[in-house]
Design a protein around this motif. Structure first.
Motif, short mmCIF file in Angstrom:
data_model
loop_
_atom_site.label_atom_id
_atom_site.label_comp_id
_atom_site.label_asym_id
_atom_site.label_seq_id
_atom_site.Cartn_x
_atom_site.Cartn_y
_atom_site.Cartn_z
N ASN A 25 16.83 0.47 -21.55
CA ASN A 25 16.11 0.22 -22.70
C ASN A 25 15.44 -0.72 -22.58
N VAL A 26 16.43 -2.19 -22.88
CA VAL A 26 15.49 -2.94 -22.56
C VAL A 26 14.42 -3.12 -21.47
N SER A 27 15.34 -2.78 -19.98
CA SER A 27 14.24 -3.18 -19.36
C SER A 27 13.27 -2.20 -18.47
N VAL A 28 13.01 -0.93 -19.44
CA VAL A 28 12.42 0.17 -18.69
C VAL A 28 10.75 -0.27 -19.32
N ILE A 29 10.29 -1.37 -20.76
CA ILE A 29 9.02 -1.89 -20.90
C ILE A 29 8.92 -2.87 -20.31
N TRP A 30 9.26 -3.31 -19.43
CA TRP A 30 8.79 -3.95 -18.08
C TRP A 30 8.19 -2.78 -17.14
N LEU A 31 9.16 -2.32 -16.94
CA LEU A 31 9.17 -1.35 -16.04
C LEU A 31 7.22 -0.34 -16.29
N ALA A 48 19.26 7.50 -19.01
CA ALA A 48 19.15 7.77 -20.26
C ALA A 48 17.70 7.31 -20.46
N GLY A 49 18.64 5.84 -20.47
CA GLY A 49 17.03 4.80 -20.95
C GLY A 49 15.95 4.39 -20.19
N LEU A 50 16.82 4.74 -19.30
CA LEU A 50 15.34 4.77 -18.20
C LEU A 50 14.25 5.75 -18.45
N PRO A 55 -1.79 -5.40 -14.66
CA PRO A 55 -1.23 -5.29 -15.38
C PRO A 55 -0.38 -6.24 -16.09
N ARG A 56 -0.89 -6.02 -17.66
CA ARG A 56 -0.42 -7.36 -18.67
C ARG A 56 1.14 -6.83 -19.00
N LEU A 57 2.13 -7.86 -18.97
CA LEU A 57 3.37 -7.41 -19.89
C LEU A 57 3.19 -7.82 -21.67
N PRO A 58 3.82 -6.98 -22.54
CA PRO A 58 3.78 -7.67 -23.78
C PRO A 58 4.47 -8.52 -23.97
N GLN A 59 4.27 -9.61 -24.65
CA GLN A 59 4.90 -10.41 -25.06
C GLN A 59 4.83 -10.36 -26.85
N LEU A 60 5.84 -9.44 -26.97
CA LEU A 60 6.31 -9.65 -28.88
C LEU A 60 6.57 -9.80 -29.34
N SER A 61 6.70 -10.37 -30.71
CA SER A 61 7.72 -11.08 -31.10
C SER A 61 8.46 -10.44 -31.91
N TRP A 62 9.30 -10.94 -31.98
CA TRP A 62 10.68 -10.51 -34.07
C TRP A 62 9.90 -9.94 -34.51
N THR A 63 9.22 -10.78 -35.41
CA THR A 63 8.34 -9.71 -36.86
C THR A 63 7.29 -8.93 -36.28
#
Length: 382
Positions: free
Chosen positions: A46-52, A96-98, A177-185
């Motif tokens: 589920n975490v890696s699917v953002i990058w993919l 399921a996470g993907l 393609p640009r990768l999202p660099q999202l903050s914890w906030t």
């Protein structure tokens, strides 16, 4: 695709667990640990699917999900030890996470805004379709649980091909393609905090049902076939979650969420207290299936509001929170079952779900306060 990756690859383990326990020597504690391991692999995916999804578009993670679901369920079907089954559950669980988050982008980009709540609730109901189909398959094969898994594999192959071909590919343009660099906030802020906390609680309580309900009912005195029927009825009732989008449009997000959480907790209480009464168990299965699916669909709709700028990343965050709960739920339940039995364990699970009503969508007054707050992401890299 959601039916295959959730209904078969993820929840097929709980459906077929009693027969697998008898042949592979899986204790309740081990069963809980295996389920938690499967949810952990879901979390990683589920975490890696953002990058993919950002890099390759929705088609790539959906196709990979189909491959992992097929491979994992094949391993489970051929396992000769508890360790082999655990490996298969872990691989299948990652599918399921993907598969789920890419559909958030697909809905946001391709469905008119007026129909997104209905579209999203329909997609979310795929879990129910999977369990509804998987239940009769499991009942039909009886103790031959390996054949049930192999049927799931065949369905996964066919569905995976169709879903992958149907998913949109990555957009072709001249820019990288640009990768999202999202903050914890951006992920954790006053707007998202209630959603994420409630996701953890719902995940922890509901995972006890998905993992142990068939075995709990069998232990309480129901025949194995009746327990599987209840599981299948639960899945069939989950299909009703496709109507939750219309419910949200009519009753509002806050009322819909509160009502579904309360009825979900009631369903778990019924299985704890009335495990020997088949009619009441069927009622509990209907309530759980319908309102679990409704809670998940409503969380998806809520997530689309909170994380409107990046739907797939926001849904991945919600699913991550849900999975943190599902990792802890079965492991803790396995220990509690050994000490106190199934009824106490299910009452504890119902209590966890009930607490989620304190973390619900904001009231109109609270929304006005939150409107002034901006959940920001750090700049993305070119």
């Amino acid at each position: 695709m959601i039916a295959v990756t959730f209904g078969f690859a993820r929840y097929g383990y709980g459906l077929l667990l009693p027969q697998m326990q008898a042949e592979l020597g899986i204790t309740p504690r081990t069963a809980g640990l295996i389920a938690s391991a499967g949810y952990a692999s879901y979390l990683i995916a589920n975490v890696s699917v953002i990058w993919l999804t950002v890099r390759l578009g929705p088609r790539a993670p959906i196709g990979l999900a189909a491959v992992l679901a097929t491979a994992g369920m094949t391993v489970v079907a051929t396992a000769s030890t508890a360790t082999g089954a655990a490996i298969g559950v872990v691989v299948a669980g990652s599918a399921a996470g993907l598969a789920f988050p890419p559909y958030a982008d697909i809905v946001a980009e391709q469905v008119p805004s007026a129909r997104r709540a209905v579209a999203w609730s329909t997609i979310s109901s795929g879990t129910g379709w999977g369990v509804a189909v998987g239940g009769p398959i499991a009942i039909g094969f009886g103790d031959r649980w390996r054949f049930a898994w192999l049927v799931f594999v065949v369905l996964a192959v066919v569905t995976g091909i169709v879903a992958t071909r149907s998913a949109p590919p990555r957009r072709r343009d001249s820019r990288r393609p640009r990768l999202p660099q999202l903050s914890w906030t951006w992920f954790i802020c006053p707007k998202s905090r209630p959603l994420l906390i409630s996701s953890v609680l719902i995940g922890a309580g509901s995972a006890v049902w998905w993992t142990f309900s068939v075995e709990a009912l069998h232990t309480a005195g129901l025949a194995a076939g009746q327990a599987k029927i209840a599981y299948a009825v639960c899945g069939a009732a989950s299909v009703l979650a496709s109507l939750s989008g219309s419910l949200v449009d009519r009753a509002g997000l806050r009322r819909s969420y509160l009502g579904t959480c309360v009825l979900l907790a009631v369903a778990i209480v019924l299985i704890a207290l009335e495990g020997q009464r088949f009619v009441l168990i069927l009622l509990a299965a209907v309530l759980f299936g319908a309102f679990y699916g409704a809670v998940i669909a409503t969380q998806g709709i809520w997530s689309a509001e909170v994380f409107a700028s990046r739907p797939s990343a926001g849904l991945a965050a919600v699913n991550t929170a849900l999975t943190l709960g599902t990792i802890s739920g079965p492991a803790a339940a396995g220990l509690l079952i050994n000490r106190s039995g199934y009824p106490t364990t299910f009452l504890a699970a119902a209590s966890v779900v009930a607490v989620s009503v304190f973390f619900c969508p904001p009231s109109a007054r609270r929304r006005d306060i939150l409107a002034a707050h901006q959940c920001r992401a750090t700049p993305v890299r070119d």
